[in-house]
Design an enzyme around this catalytic site. Structure first.
Site, short mmCIF file in Angstrom:
data_model
loop_
_atom_site.label_atom_id
_atom_site.label_comp_id
_atom_site.label_asym_id
_atom_site.label_seq_id
_atom_site.Cartn_x
_atom_site.Cartn_y
_atom_site.Cartn_z
N ASP A 76 0.83 -1.20 0.00
CA ASP A 76 0.00 0.00 0.00
C ASP A 76 0.87 1.25 0.00
OD1 ASP A 76 0.79 -0.69 2.65
OD2 ASP A 76 -0.77 0.59 3.50
N GLU A 141 -0.01 -0.95 5.98
CA GLU A 141 1.08 -0.40 6.76
C GLU A 141 0.95 1.11 6.88
OE1 GLU A 141 5.00 1.23 7.92
OE2 GLU A 141 3.85 1.67 6.13
#
EC number: 3.5.1.18
Length: 383
Positions: A76, A141
């Protein structure tokens, strides 16, 4: 350009082109898993509340007795910010003046591509490697980090999986590739303090209790307190206010409550329990009536000098000629979760000057050396 650099660059560009704004993965892990399965990895998706996580492992000739080196990272990326301020489409990998531009170029899709190509080359060169190679990837994250790495760690712990070494591909380099790695991170603990007073008319202060005035002496002491002196690896613990608010907005009303948001960044020289106790003792000593809610987003972790730091430092020196610096500065990372089940965790990746910024980029000339360093760590630890 060598074929290996071409492979790493091409995979990086393929990943950047995926709009994987947290917590979306947008098939990044599918792309990576396909490459890993082709060289003998067993891949498993561990999903949690819409978050995609990948656990992949390839055992060596010693099976589960061999040392396990894990590459960890996230697919991400943070949101782009104003698109009109970018000089090119953030999800269309673009070359300008020796740089590769795109969201995730530095944080951390180049690292992911380098992990994979390094593993491909290592397996081709060492088909009978003794140790094991693992991948722990998440798409959560940059967000809350509640359904990402922490969930994989919990699953691996429940299975009794032993991790010996972990390299997290965070962008740790400062001025040039390889000049800094992170062998630990400070913990982060926040508090929401509500100091109680008695609301009243500002012309009659004797009929009210102003919580801002009551808190002021405690605030002065909190800002001057030396929480610890740090240690060989960490700077001293810091306490900072992030938000303070009281009042109704009217100029003639003494507020009834004062709300203070604060944060500790703390090292292994202190414990979260010890810091909480000291804050409560200080507030009680000042006679305050209050409530205080705590939240801990990460405990500190530290990997002292050992096999992993030596292997990484040696691989960096061989590739770049630099003597890398072990550092614990900066914010938190998923290393804080992995450290629960892995005794040696170190973060290393490309230069971090442009991360989370408009026009995020990486020097194309750093891509090949980054991959070579990761391959060098594999060679030193699991060949």
């Amino acid at each position: 350009m060598t074929s290996s650099q071409g492979a790493t660059l091409a995979l990086t560009e393929q990943l950047i082109a995926r709009h994987s704004v947290t917590p979306e993965d947008r098939d990044c892990q599918t792309i990576l898993a396909r490459r890993l399965e082709a060289i003998g990895f067993a891949c498993e998706t561990i999903a949690s509340n819409g978050v995609t996580n990948l656990w992949a492992v390839k055992r060596g000739t010693r099976g589960t007795d061999g040392k396990l080196l894990v590459f960890a990272g996230h697919t991400d990326v943070v949101p782009t910010g104003p698109l009109d301020q970018w000089h090119s489409d953030p999800f269309a990998p673009t070359h300008r003046d020796g740089m590769l531009y795109g969201r995730g170029a530095a944080d951390m899709k180049t690292s992911l591509a380098a992990f994979v190509v390094a593993s491909e080359e290592f397996v081709a060169q060492h088909p009978d490697h003794t140790g094991a190679i693992g991948f722990l990837l998440t798409s959560d994250e940059e967000g809350p980090a509640t359904d990402g790495t922490v969930k994989v760690v919990e699953a691996l712990k429940a299975r009794g999986e032993r991790l010996d070494y972990c390299v997290v591909g965070e962008p740790t380099s400062s001025q040039q590739l390889g000049d800094m790695v992170k062998n630990g991170r400070r913990g982060s603990m926040s508090g929401k303090l509500v100091v109680k007073g008695v609301q009243g008319h500002i012309a009659y202060p004797h009929l009210a209790k102003n919580p801002t005035h009551l808190f002021a002496p405690a605030l002065a002491e909190l800002t001057q307190t030396v929480w610890d002196n740090g240690n060989d690896y960490f700077p001293p613990t810091t306490w900072q206010i992030s938000n303070i608010h009281a009042g109704t907005g009217a100029t003639n009303v003494i507020p009834g409550e004062l709300t203070v948001m604060f944060n500790f960044r703390f090292s292994t020289a202190s414990t979260s329990e010890g810091l909480q106790q000291r804050v409560h003792e200080l507030l009680d000593r000042h006679g305050l009536t209050y409530t205080l809610d705590w939240s801990i987003s990460g405990q500190p972790f530290l990997t002292p000098r050992g096999d992993l730091s030596e292997a990484l430092s040696s691989a960096i020196h061989e590739e770049t000629g630099l003597q890398t610096e072990l550092s614990t500065t900066g914010g938190t990372s998923d290393g804080r979760f992995i450290a629960r089940i892995c005794p040696q965790v170190i973060e290393f990746g490309p230069c971090n000057a442009s991360i989370h910024k408009i026009d995020e980029h990486i020097a194309v000339a750093d891509i090949e050396p980054l991959k070579n360093i990761y391959r060098g760590v594999l060679k030193r630890l699991v060949a």
